[in-house]
Design a protein around this motif. Structure first.
Motif, PDB file in Angstrom:
ATOM      1  N   GLY A 236      21.161  22.077  26.359  1.00 16.64           N
ATOM      2  CA  GLY A 236      21.058  22.843  25.116  1.00 16.64           C
ATOM      3  C   GLY A 236      21.173  22.002  23.851  1.00 16.64           C
ATOM      4  O   GLY A 236      21.215  22.545  22.748  1.00 16.64           O
TER       5      GLY A 236
ATOM      6  N   ASP B 118      10.527  21.137  23.024  1.00 16.60           N
ATOM      7  CA  ASP B 118      10.235  20.657  21.674  1.00 16.60           C
ATOM      8  C   ASP B 118      10.810  19.252  21.432  1.00 16.60           C
ATOM      9  O   ASP B 118      10.162  18.410  20.813  1.00 16.60           O
TER      10      ASP B 118
ATOM     11  N   SER C 208      15.155  20.281  25.154  1.00 20.43           N
ATOM     12  CA  SER C 208      14.117  21.328  25.141  1.00 20.43           C
ATOM     13  C   SER C 208      12.722  20.704  25.169  1.00 20.43           C
ATOM     14  O   SER C 208      12.553  19.519  24.858  1.00 20.43           O
TER      15      SER C 208
ATOM     16  N   THR D 128      15.401  21.742  34.090  1.00 22.00           N
ATOM     17  CA  THR D 128      15.174  21.346  32.697  1.00 22.00           C
ATOM     18  C   THR D 128      14.814  19.859  32.617  1.00 22.00           C
ATOM     19  O   THR D 128      13.912  19.462  31.861  1.00 22.00           O
TER      20      THR D 128
ATOM     21  N   SER E 104      22.319  18.787  31.633  1.00 22.02           N
ATOM     22  CA  SER E 104      21.149  19.670  31.764  1.00 22.02           C
ATOM     23  C   SER E 104      20.913  19.924  33.244  1.00 22.02           C
ATOM     24  O   SER E 104      21.179  19.049  34.076  1.00 22.02           O
TER      25      SER E 104
END
Ligand code: SAH
Length: 369
Positions: free
Chosen positions: A268, A274, A272, A310, A306
């Protein structure tokens, strides 16, 4: 005080022998005795004349750090806690794999950089290691491993300067120690198999490029300045624009070499799709490959690793953009020997450790209420 010959690289030994009125080739002989043959006792250095040996016994010594504690993890990762003469302790880790054996070497007692996700930083800082203490870790590990069974699995083929500390803030000693690792009469490792890892001390990276041929890894961990300022506070001094400029230049005349970008995967925080896209544009025109490191937790950290899905997704986005990315296997975490878990025993001079413990206890007290 006696000179510790363990801490002299080839140039240092040459100077030492010239000052004694000896020929400079003695340097090569002694380098070979100490590092290649592992001999600590000058009396055993039989190709030196008896009178030179007697002289050396009077004025010199070969002193390596002492093993305070060692442990092997179920995955065969081996950790040594080494005690230095002033009572500080540092950690060195050996990671055996099928085709290679990697030794992770420390460069400082503690670290000044205080990266938010690294437990070494939380220990504070005491001092730089001497050349003898840096190369002494290799010396001790080679001897210790060759005493264990199944010698073949225990050969050190690679060294990474990824233990405690920031190697580029101890520049001269680290470069000399790496010179001994590369020297044919020292450990004879190839330049591609000795890696210096830095959080990004930009001016020292330019200097390193001038004086050494070793491989380079950069602890990147974030694709933009805002996030990197938090995770790696050194970024405020040397922001990504400057860091990427030196990375671009680093191997620009060696077509087949890449800078390894280390990227710790924090759930988090930086993981991500992005972030992956930002990383792709950051690394445009940089000869780089990416090592994704699943975060290794330590007591009281606010971060979490993570999850595998992910990490895989992040890696795929990079790969699809033509960036070579691998996920580093977590090794040694059962004995606190994994990346970012090395703490040694630092007589902290920064009081950071105390402040950190205080902060943590305040947070826990607040939670209890
Ligand atoms: N100061 C240097 C050398 C330390 S290398 C540098 O920053 O590169 C240690 C590597 O492990 C670095 O890439 C570091 O960012 C990473 N690391 C630190 N703490 C970690 C943790 N808790 N989990 C996984 N990797 C970590």
């Amino acid at each position: 005080m006696k000179t510790n010959l363990l801490g002299l690289d080839r140039k240092g030994l040459e100077k030492f022998f010239l000052e004694l009125g000896e020929k400079s080739f003695r340097a090569q002989q002694v380098l070979q005795w100490i590092h290649f043959n592992g001999v600590k006792d000058v009396a055993l250095m039989t190709n030196l004349s008896k009178s030179l040996r007697d002289k050396l016994i009077d004025i010199a010594e070969i002193h390596a750090p002492e093993v305070a504690y060692e442990n092997t993890s179920p995955d065969n990762t081996h950790k040594w806690v080494l005690r230095l003469q002033d009572g500080n302790c540092i950690e060195t880790v050996f990671i055996p794999e099928k085709t290679r054996g990697t030794l992770c070497v420390s460069s400082q007692v503690g670290c000044t950089l205080n990266c938010d996700f690294c437990s070494t930083g939380k220990q504070g800082f005491n001092r730089n290691l001497t050349i003898a203490e840096i190369i002494g870790q290799v010396w001790v590990a080679v001897r210790s491993l060759s005493n264990k069974n199944g010698e073949h699995d225990h050969k050190i083929t690679n060294v990474v300067m990824m233990g405690m500390g920031e190697p580029l803030l101890n520049f001269d000693n680290v470069v000399s120690a790496m010179d001994i690792m590369l020297d044919d009469f020292g450990y004879g490792l190839s330049k591609r198999r000795v890696t210096l890892s830095t959080a990004g001390v930009v001016p020292a990276m330019y200097k390193l490029r001038e004086v050494s041929d070793v491989a380079l890894a950069v602890s990147l961990h974030a694709p933009n300045d805002d996030l990197r300022n938090v995770l790696v506070p050194l970024n405020k001094k040397y922001p990504l624009k400057d860091l990427m400029a030196v990375c671009k230049e680093f191997f620009n005349d060696e077509k087949r070499r890449y800078v390894t970008m280390e990227y710790v995967m924090l759930a988090g925080v930086n993981d991500s799709p992005d972030h992956a896209k930002q990383l792709i544009s950051l690394l445009k025109n940089v000869r780089a490959k990416v090592n994704l490191i699943p975060f290794n937790p330590f007591p009281h950290t606010i971060y979490q690793r993570s999850d595998d899905v992910t990490i895989d997704r992040f890696r795929e986005i990079l790969m699809n953009a033509g960036i070579n990315a691998i996920t580093r296997k977590t090794r040694g975490d059962r004995i606190d020997a994994a990346c970012g878990q090395l703490v040694g025993q630092v007589k902290d001079r920064t009081k950071r450790n105390e402040r950190y413990k205080e902060k943590i206890s305040r947070i826990f007290l607040a939670q209890d209420c």
